[in-house]
Design a protein around this motif. Sequence first.
Motif, PDB file in Angstrom:
ATOM      1  N   ILE A   1     -15.219   6.323  94.833  1.00  0.00           N
ATOM      2  CA  ILE A   1     -15.485   7.123  93.631  1.00  0.00           C
ATOM      3  C   ILE A   1     -15.948   6.235  92.484  1.00  0.00           C
ATOM      4  CG2 ILE A   1     -14.412   8.651  91.930  1.00  0.00           C
ATOM      5  CD1 ILE A   1     -12.405   9.366  94.279  1.00  0.00           C
ATOM      6  N   VAL A   2     -15.265   5.127  92.282  1.00  0.00           N
ATOM      7  CA  VAL A   2     -15.576   4.236  91.159  1.00  0.00           C
ATOM      8  C   VAL A   2     -16.953   3.605  91.330  1.00  0.00           C
ATOM      9  CG1 VAL A   2     -14.897   2.106  89.991  1.00  0.00           C
ATOM     10  CG2 VAL A   2     -13.161   3.765  90.639  1.00  0.00           C
ATOM     11  N   VAL A   3     -17.271   3.147  92.539  1.00  0.00           N
ATOM     12  CA  VAL A   3     -18.578   2.528  92.776  1.00  0.00           C
ATOM     13  C   VAL A   3     -19.692   3.552  92.629  1.00  0.00           C
ATOM     14  CG1 VAL A   3     -20.017   1.330  94.462  1.00  0.00           C
ATOM     15  CG2 VAL A   3     -17.608   0.744  94.269  1.00  0.00           C
ATOM     16  N   ALA A   4     -19.472   4.769  93.135  1.00  0.00           N
ATOM     17  CA  ALA A   4     -20.482   5.822  92.992  1.00  0.00           C
ATOM     18  C   ALA A   4     -20.729   6.137  91.517  1.00  0.00           C
ATOM     19  CB  ALA A   4     -20.039   7.084  93.742  1.00  0.00           C
ATOM     20  N   ASP A   5     -19.666   6.191  90.738  1.00  0.00           N
ATOM     21  CA  ASP A   5     -19.802   6.458  89.302  1.00  0.00           C
ATOM     22  C   ASP A   5     -20.560   5.332  88.610  1.00  0.00           C
ATOM     23  OD1 ASP A   5     -19.198   7.789  86.769  1.00  0.00           O
ATOM     24  OD2 ASP A   5     -17.818   6.128  86.442  1.00  0.00           O
ATOM     25  N   ALA A   6     -20.259   4.083  88.983  1.00  0.00           N
ATOM     26  CA  ALA A   6     -20.951   2.945  88.378  1.00  0.00           C
ATOM     27  C   ALA A   6     -22.432   2.951  88.727  1.00  0.00           C
ATOM     28  CB  ALA A   6     -20.306   1.638  88.840  1.00  0.00           C
ATOM     29  N   ALA A   7     -22.736   3.236  90.004  1.00  0.00           N
ATOM     30  CA  ALA A   7     -24.134   3.262  90.432  1.00  0.00           C
ATOM     31  C   ALA A   7     -24.915   4.344  89.694  1.00  0.00           C
ATOM     32  CB  ALA A   7     -24.211   3.473  91.948  1.00  0.00           C
ATOM     33  N   TRP A   8     -24.306   5.508  89.538  1.00  0.00           N
ATOM     34  CA  TRP A   8     -24.976   6.610  88.841  1.00  0.00           C
ATOM     35  C   TRP A   8     -25.195   6.273  87.365  1.00  0.00           C
ATOM     36  CZ3 TRP A   8     -27.983  10.509  89.571  1.00  0.00           C
ATOM     37  CH2 TRP A   8     -28.113  11.495  88.612  1.00  0.00           C
ATOM     38  N   GLY A   9     -24.175   5.730  86.721  1.00  0.00           N
ATOM     39  CA  GLY A   9     -24.296   5.391  85.308  1.00  0.00           C
ATOM     40  C   GLY A   9     -25.334   4.318  85.056  1.00  0.00           C
ATOM     41  N   MET A  10     -25.343   3.279  85.887  1.00  0.00           N
ATOM     42  CA  MET A  10     -26.305   2.195  85.703  1.00  0.00           C
ATOM     43  C   MET A  10     -27.709   2.640  86.086  1.00  0.00           C
ATOM     44  SD  MET A  10     -24.072  -1.156  86.865  1.00  0.00           S
ATOM     45  CE  MET A  10     -25.192  -2.314  86.101  1.00  0.00           C
ATOM     46  N   PHE A  11     -27.823   3.546  87.042  1.00  0.00           N
ATOM     47  CA  PHE A  11     -29.140   4.078  87.389  1.00  0.00           C
ATOM     48  C   PHE A  11     -29.746   4.805  86.191  1.00  0.00           C
ATOM     49  CE2 PHE A  11     -31.964   7.426  88.865  1.00  0.00           C
ATOM     50  CZ  PHE A  11     -32.785   6.743  89.746  1.00  0.00           C
ATOM     51  N   ASN A  12     -28.955   5.605  85.520  1.00  0.00           N
ATOM     52  CA  ASN A  12     -29.451   6.332  84.349  1.00  0.00           C
ATOM     53  C   ASN A  12     -29.879   5.408  83.222  1.00  0.00           C
ATOM     54  OD1 ASN A  12     -29.091   8.898  85.458  1.00  0.00           O
ATOM     55  ND2 ASN A  12     -26.969   9.031  84.768  1.00  0.00           N
ATOM     56  N   ASN A  13     -29.274   4.246  83.140  1.00  0.00           N
ATOM     57  CA  ASN A  13     -29.583   3.322  82.051  1.00  0.00           C
ATOM     58  C   ASN A  13     -30.718   2.358  82.385  1.00  0.00           C
ATOM     59  OD1 ASN A  13     -27.575   3.505  79.642  1.00  0.00           O
ATOM     60  ND2 ASN A  13     -26.300   3.789  81.456  1.00  0.00           N
ATOM     61  N   PHE A  14     -30.837   1.941  83.627  1.00  0.00           N
ATOM     62  CA  PHE A  14     -31.775   0.870  83.974  1.00  0.00           C
ATOM     63  C   PHE A  14     -32.956   1.318  84.828  1.00  0.00           C
ATOM     64  CE2 PHE A  14     -27.646  -1.582  83.686  1.00  0.00           C
ATOM     65  CZ  PHE A  14     -27.881  -1.991  82.380  1.00  0.00           C
ATOM     66  N   CYS A  15     -32.975   2.550  85.253  1.00  0.00           N
ATOM     67  CA  CYS A  15     -34.061   3.010  86.124  1.00  0.00           C
ATOM     68  C   CYS A  15     -34.772   4.204  85.482  1.00  0.00           C
ATOM     69  CB  CYS A  15     -33.511   3.382  87.509  1.00  0.00           C
ATOM     70  SG  CYS A  15     -32.700   2.006  88.349  1.00  0.00           S
ATOM     71  N   LYS A  16     -35.377   3.951  84.329  1.00  0.00           N
ATOM     72  CA  LYS A  16     -36.047   5.005  83.569  1.00  0.00           C
ATOM     73  C   LYS A  16     -37.561   5.016  83.797  1.00  0.00           C
ATOM     74  CE  LYS A  16     -32.536   5.064  79.941  1.00  0.00           C
ATOM     75  NZ  LYS A  16     -32.246   4.899  78.496  1.00  0.00           N
ATOM     76  N   GLN A  17     -38.091   3.996  84.469  1.00  0.00           N
ATOM     77  CA  GLN A  17     -39.510   3.941  84.773  1.00  0.00           C
ATOM     78  C   GLN A  17     -39.700   3.999  86.282  1.00  0.00           C
ATOM     79  OE1 GLN A  17     -41.661   0.795  82.649  1.00  0.00           O
ATOM     80  NE2 GLN A  17     -39.881   0.500  81.323  1.00  0.00           N
ATOM     81  N   LYS A  18     -40.913   4.386  86.697  1.00  0.00           N
ATOM     82  CA  LYS A  18     -41.176   4.507  88.126  1.00  0.00           C
ATOM     83  C   LYS A  18     -41.030   3.166  88.841  1.00  0.00           C
ATOM     84  CE  LYS A  18     -44.239   8.541  87.895  1.00  0.00           C
ATOM     85  NZ  LYS A  18     -45.586   9.077  88.199  1.00  0.00           N
ATOM     86  N   ILE A  19     -41.441   2.092  88.162  1.00  0.00           N
ATOM     87  CA  ILE A  19     -41.347   0.772  88.790  1.00  0.00           C
ATOM     88  C   ILE A  19     -39.890   0.371  88.986  1.00  0.00           C
ATOM     89  CG2 ILE A  19     -41.837  -1.687  88.495  1.00  0.00           C
ATOM     90  CD1 ILE A  19     -44.394  -0.920  87.063  1.00  0.00           C
ATOM     91  N   SER A  20     -39.047   0.611  87.966  1.00  0.00           N
ATOM     92  CA  SER A  20     -37.634   0.237  88.089  1.00  0.00           C
ATOM     93  C   SER A  20     -36.929   1.088  89.149  1.00  0.00           C
ATOM     94  CB  SER A  20     -36.930   0.356  86.734  1.00  0.00           C
ATOM     95  OG  SER A  20     -37.062   1.654  86.201  1.00  0.00           O
TER      96      SER A  20
END
Length: 383
Positions: A118-137
């Motif tokens: 649960i914790v890792v899934a939450d971290a992955a989702w949160g960091m995805f929203n912050n660091f993957c805002k462009q198509k390249i990222s």
Amino acid sequence: MFEIFCKFFILGCVSFGGPAAHIGYFRQAFVEKHKWLSDKDYGQFVALSQFLPGPGSSQVGFSIGYHRAGLPGAIAAFLGFTLPSVMVMLVIALLSQHFLNNTIFEGVVHGLKLLAVIVVADAAWGMFNNFCKQKISVALCAFTAIALLMVPSLYTQILVLIIAALIGKYFLIPKERSEQRTLSKMKLNWPPLVIFISLLVVLPLFSHLNAHTKLFSDFFQAGSFVFGGGHVVLPLLENLVGEQLSQDAFLTAYATAQAVPGPMFTLATFLGFELLPNSPITGAFLATVAVFLPGFLLILIVLKNWQALASNPSISGAMNGVNAAVVGLLLSALYQPVFQSAVINGIDMALVVLGIYLLKSLKLPILALVTFYSLFGVLSIYL
């Protein structure tokens, strides 16, 4: 210092699941809850820990403490996060292997592994929203996860991070460019660099003097060359001190380190206890300090100029690429080893879904979730 120590000590008591889960716990505590640092700063600390040898999650915690209150804060963070694991390893070393075969203990560990998912899934989702805002990222994130899932190895991890940095350098430069800073103007943090080189190169020359010096030298060398976390330090230590201990001792230390909260590097506590039978507490202390010290010295060498380096447009772009790749690292770790070692059947998966709901929608605190999943793990033995 006491505040930093206490907050990390609490995390050290509940941080099951290995480095990937620890990164999730840290982000939830210090980015979302306490707001000690931004997601951007946190992502840079995580990325930095990926490039340097040493205990990755402990290096992130050390960096957070340094960011909060300098070197004393970094030491307080390390002591707080590591002490619970060290204490448990000492107790288990004293009580031998009988505790490891206890079914109730195994049930608690199983429940806490589900919480780690649960914790890792939450971290992955949160960091995805912050660091993957462009198509390249987003592409870099997906590429990293796919590469590590298909070819899971240390070399793959290093290669994809390098590729992500190169792509980010040219295609992920921030729109608001900071003033260029030349690397020649950056000052090295000389004291930790001199200490690191001296202990790595000079100390082995004197390791024959006594058992204490040899123990410290062996564990310092192991900590200096560990890329990839606690799973890699075991074979290194076995090559260095394997003739002095039985294989059963190594496997016991390894199994125990995976089962207790905190960093896996505390397996050195167990091994040091066994290696110096005449002064086991001293051996445990020396081995623990020696295996963690190289990673922290390397952090201090680089961290002082990390923000200045990151303000350089090319380096900032490279960091954006690495941050996106780090999300991919978390996604791959979510599957292996976190998910695979925790979710065995449909009931386990249902508990993961329930936990995500409790954490994200009801905002249940971590300690409550730890209690809930520990009890479920015990009950699962009798169901």
